[in-house]
Scaffold this motif. Sequence first.
Motif, PDB file in Angstrom:
ATOM      1  N   ASP A   1       0.825  -1.200   0.000  1.00  0.00           N
ATOM      2  CA  ASP A   1       0.000   0.000   0.000  1.00  0.00           C
ATOM      3  C   ASP A   1       0.866   1.260   0.000  1.00  0.00           C
ATOM      4  O   ASP A   1       0.573   2.233  -0.701  1.00  0.00           O
ATOM      5  N   ILE A   2       1.952   1.232   0.759  1.00  0.00           N
ATOM      6  CA  ILE A   2       2.863   2.381   0.791  1.00  0.00           C
ATOM      7  C   ILE A   2       3.602   2.513  -0.530  1.00  0.00           C
ATOM      8  O   ILE A   2       3.800   3.618  -1.052  1.00  0.00           O
ATOM      9  N   TYR A   3       3.979   1.386  -1.096  1.00  0.00           N
ATOM     10  CA  TYR A   3       4.846   1.397  -2.275  1.00  0.00           C
ATOM     11  C   TYR A   3       4.110   1.777  -3.557  1.00  0.00           C
ATOM     12  O   TYR A   3       4.544   2.648  -4.308  1.00  0.00           O
ATOM     13  N   GLY A   4       2.986   1.127  -3.802  1.00  0.00           N
ATOM     14  CA  GLY A   4       2.302   1.346  -5.075  1.00  0.00           C
ATOM     15  C   GLY A   4       0.853   1.746  -4.965  1.00  0.00           C
ATOM     16  O   GLY A   4       0.153   1.818  -5.988  1.00  0.00           O
ATOM     17  N   GLY A   5       0.364   1.981  -3.750  1.00  0.00           N
ATOM     18  CA  GLY A   5      -1.035   2.363  -3.588  1.00  0.00           C
ATOM     19  C   GLY A   5      -1.978   1.205  -3.878  1.00  0.00           C
ATOM     20  O   GLY A   5      -1.613   0.027  -3.819  1.00  0.00           O
ATOM     21  N   SER A   6      -3.194   1.535  -4.238  1.00  0.00           N
ATOM     22  CA  SER A   6      -4.220   0.509  -4.460  1.00  0.00           C
ATOM     23  C   SER A   6      -3.913  -0.368  -5.664  1.00  0.00           C
ATOM     24  O   SER A   6      -4.440  -1.480  -5.774  1.00  0.00           O
ATOM     25  N   LEU A   7      -3.045   0.081  -6.571  1.00  0.00           N
ATOM     26  CA  LEU A   7      -2.662  -0.729  -7.722  1.00  0.00           C
ATOM     27  C   LEU A   7      -2.059  -2.052  -7.285  1.00  0.00           C
ATOM     28  O   LEU A   7      -2.264  -3.089  -7.937  1.00  0.00           O
ATOM     29  N   LEU A   8      -1.331  -2.043  -6.166  1.00  0.00           N
ATOM     30  CA  LEU A   8      -0.665  -3.260  -5.689  1.00  0.00           C
ATOM     31  C   LEU A   8      -1.341  -3.869  -4.466  1.00  0.00           C
ATOM     32  O   LEU A   8      -1.336  -5.093  -4.300  1.00  0.00           O
ATOM     33  N   SER A   9      -1.909  -3.036  -3.598  1.00  0.00           N
ATOM     34  CA  SER A   9      -2.430  -3.555  -2.326  1.00  0.00           C
ATOM     35  C   SER A   9      -3.799  -4.197  -2.458  1.00  0.00           C
ATOM     36  O   SER A   9      -4.261  -4.866  -1.530  1.00  0.00           O
ATOM     37  N   THR A  10      -4.488  -4.002  -3.579  1.00  0.00           N
ATOM     38  CA  THR A  10      -5.760  -4.680  -3.808  1.00  0.00           C
ATOM     39  C   THR A  10      -5.519  -5.913  -4.675  1.00  0.00           C
ATOM     40  O   THR A  10      -4.522  -6.013  -5.372  1.00  0.00           O
ATOM     41  N   GLY A  11      -6.445  -6.817  -4.638  1.00  0.00           N
ATOM     42  CA  GLY A  11      -6.306  -8.025  -5.444  1.00  0.00           C
ATOM     43  C   GLY A  11      -5.362  -9.031  -4.803  1.00  0.00           C
ATOM     44  O   GLY A  11      -5.310  -9.186  -3.578  1.00  0.00           O
ATOM     45  N   THR A  12      -4.568  -9.691  -5.636  1.00  0.00           N
ATOM     46  CA  THR A  12      -3.722 -10.785  -5.160  1.00  0.00           C
ATOM     47  C   THR A  12      -2.351 -10.317  -4.663  1.00  0.00           C
ATOM     48  O   THR A  12      -1.558 -11.144  -4.206  1.00  0.00           O
ATOM     49  N   GLY A  13      -2.064  -9.018  -4.741  1.00  0.00           N
ATOM     50  CA  GLY A  13      -0.743  -8.531  -4.367  1.00  0.00           C
ATOM     51  C   GLY A  13      -0.296  -8.942  -2.978  1.00  0.00           C
ATOM     52  O   GLY A  13       0.784  -9.536  -2.820  1.00  0.00           O
ATOM     53  N   PRO A  14      -1.068  -8.658  -1.906  1.00  0.00           N
ATOM     54  CA  PRO A  14      -0.631  -9.037  -0.557  1.00  0.00           C
ATOM     55  C   PRO A  14      -0.430 -10.533  -0.386  1.00  0.00           C
ATOM     56  O   PRO A  14       0.518 -10.961   0.276  1.00  0.00           O
ATOM     57  N   THR A  15      -1.314 -11.350  -0.979  1.00  0.00           N
ATOM     58  CA  THR A  15      -1.154 -12.804  -0.877  1.00  0.00           C
ATOM     59  C   THR A  15       0.124 -13.261  -1.548  1.00  0.00           C
ATOM     60  O   THR A  15       0.850 -14.129  -1.027  1.00  0.00           O
TER      61      THR A  15
END
Length: 541
Positions: free
Chosen positions: A357-371
Motif C-alpha cells: 500500500d505504501i509502495y504502489g497504492g491501491s494498484l498493488l495492495s488490492t487483489g492478489t498482491g498481498p497474498t
Amino acid sequence: MSSRDALKSASALASYNVLLQVVFRVLTFLLNAFTLRFVSKELIGVVNVRLTLLYSTLVFLSREAFRRACLSGGSGAGRNWRQVINLLWLTLPLGVLWALLLVCVWLWLLEAPDAQIIPHYGPAVGIFALAAVQELLAEPLWVLAQAHMFVRLKVVAESLAMVAKCLLTVVMVVSAPDWGLYIFSAAQFVYTGFLVLCYVVFFCRFLGSEDANQKCFPLRGVGELLPHRADQEPWTDWTLTKLTWSFFKQSFLKQILTEGERYVMTFLNVLSFGDQGVYDIVNNLGSTVARFLFLPIEESFYVFFAKVLERGRDVRNQKQEEVAIAAEVLECLLKLVLVIGLIVTVFGYAYSHLALDIYGGSLLSTGTGPTLLRCYSAYVLLLAVNGVTECFVFAAMSQEEVDRYNLVMLGLSVSFLVLSYMLTWWAGGVGFILANCLNMGLRILHSLFYIRRYFHSSPWKPLRGLLPSRVLLLVLVLSAVVTAFSEGMLCCDSGWMLKLVHICVGGVCLLSVLVTVLLTETQLVQFVRTQLLPHYRKKHT
C-alpha cells in the motif's frame, strides 16, 4: 593465498557485494515507485518480464559456465592466465549466436503486445539483445577482478552504471513518456556501456603500474587482455574447457529453474501483461533481502570455497586445516541465512499488505498482491538455505559429479515447468511461488545429502548451522502471533495513526528477536563481527 587470507578476501567481497546490492535495490525501489506513477502496469510487465528475460537469458547462457569454471582454482601462481583469457573471450561469439537465436524467438514465435498500447516492441527487443552482447565485452576483466579480489571495482562500476540507468530513465519518463519501450531499452544499453567502460578504464590504468608490480599481477600490459596464442602451448586449457562444458549444460538447466516463472508467463501466456507486471513488482519486493544479502554471500563464498577446497578430492585427502575452516564458515553461513530467512518469513506475513500500500497504492495492495508477497516471504527462507548449500556443493564437486548433477537438474527443470503451468491455472500468480517452493526444497535436499556425505568421515558437522536455538524459535513464534494479531486489529484500512502503531509493534518484536540472536547465537555473532563488519568499518574510515 592461504585459507585464512582467502576467508578475509571472501568476507570483504561479500561485504562490498552486500553494499552494492543495497545501492541497487534502493535505486530500483525508488525508480519503480516513481515510474508506476507515469506508465501502465502492462508496460511494466513487458519490460520487467519479457525484455528482461531476454537479457538475462542471453547473458546467463553466454557467461555463467565460463565464470564458474575459470574461478575454480582462484588466482594461483600456477595458472596460465593467457589460456584462461582466451577461453573467456569465447563468451562474445557465443553471446552473438544466442542473441541471433533469441531475437528471432522473441520477435516471431512469441505473441507481440498490442502496438497501440505498447509501441516499439521490435526495436526494444533488438536493443536489449545488443546491450547484453555489449556487457560480455567486460567478461575477461570481470573474472580477473574477481579472482584477484578487486572487491571495490565491482561496487564502483555497477553503482555508476546503475545511477546512470536510473537518471536516464527518470529524465525520459518525465520528458518523453510517449517513447514507451525506447526509454527502458536506452537505459539498459547505457547501463551495460557504463559497466564495460569502468572495467576497461580500471585495467588500462592498473596494468603496468607500480601497484600491479607489487601485487605480482600476472598480466603486464593491456595487449595481454586480448586473445592470443603463445608459441608451443595450446590455445586454451583442455581440462578447463571440459569443466566449462559441464557447467554450461548445468547453467542451461539452472536458468530454467531461476527464471522458470518468467518462461512460463512468456511462452504459455498464463497471465496477461498487466498481471505479469503486478507479479514482477511483488517478486522484486519479495526478493529484496535475497538480492541484498543472500546472492552476494553466495557469489563471494563460492570463490572462497573454490580457493580452499580441492575440487573432487575426498575430505580426508585435503589439508585438514583448510577443511576445518571451510566447515566452520559453512556452518556459520547456514546459521546466518537461516536466521535472516526466518525473520523475513515471520514479519513478511503481517506487513505485506502495508508495504504494498505504501509502495504502489491501491494498484498493488488490492487483489492478489498481498497474498503473493506473503507467500514470497516464506519462499525467501528456502532461497536463503539453497544459496549457501549450492555454493559449497558446486565448489566441491568433481567434473563427473557436476555431469551427474546435470541429470538431476534436468528432472527438476521439467518438474518445475509442469508444476508452474498446473499450479498457475489453479492459483494464478501464487502458483508460481508454490512451484518454486517445491522445487527449491528438492534442490536443498540434494545439497544437504551431498554435504552430509562429504563430511561423513570427518569430525566436522557444518549442517548444525540449520539448528537455531529453541529460545530463538520461541521468540519468532510469539512475534508471528503478535504481529498477525496487530495487523488484524490495526491495519490496513484504518488511518495512519493505527498503521504507525502496527509498525511500532513490529519494531518491538523485531528488536526482541535481534536481542535473542545476540544472546543465544554467540558463534554466529562472532563470525559476523570478525569477518563481515570490519570491512564495513574500513570502508568508512
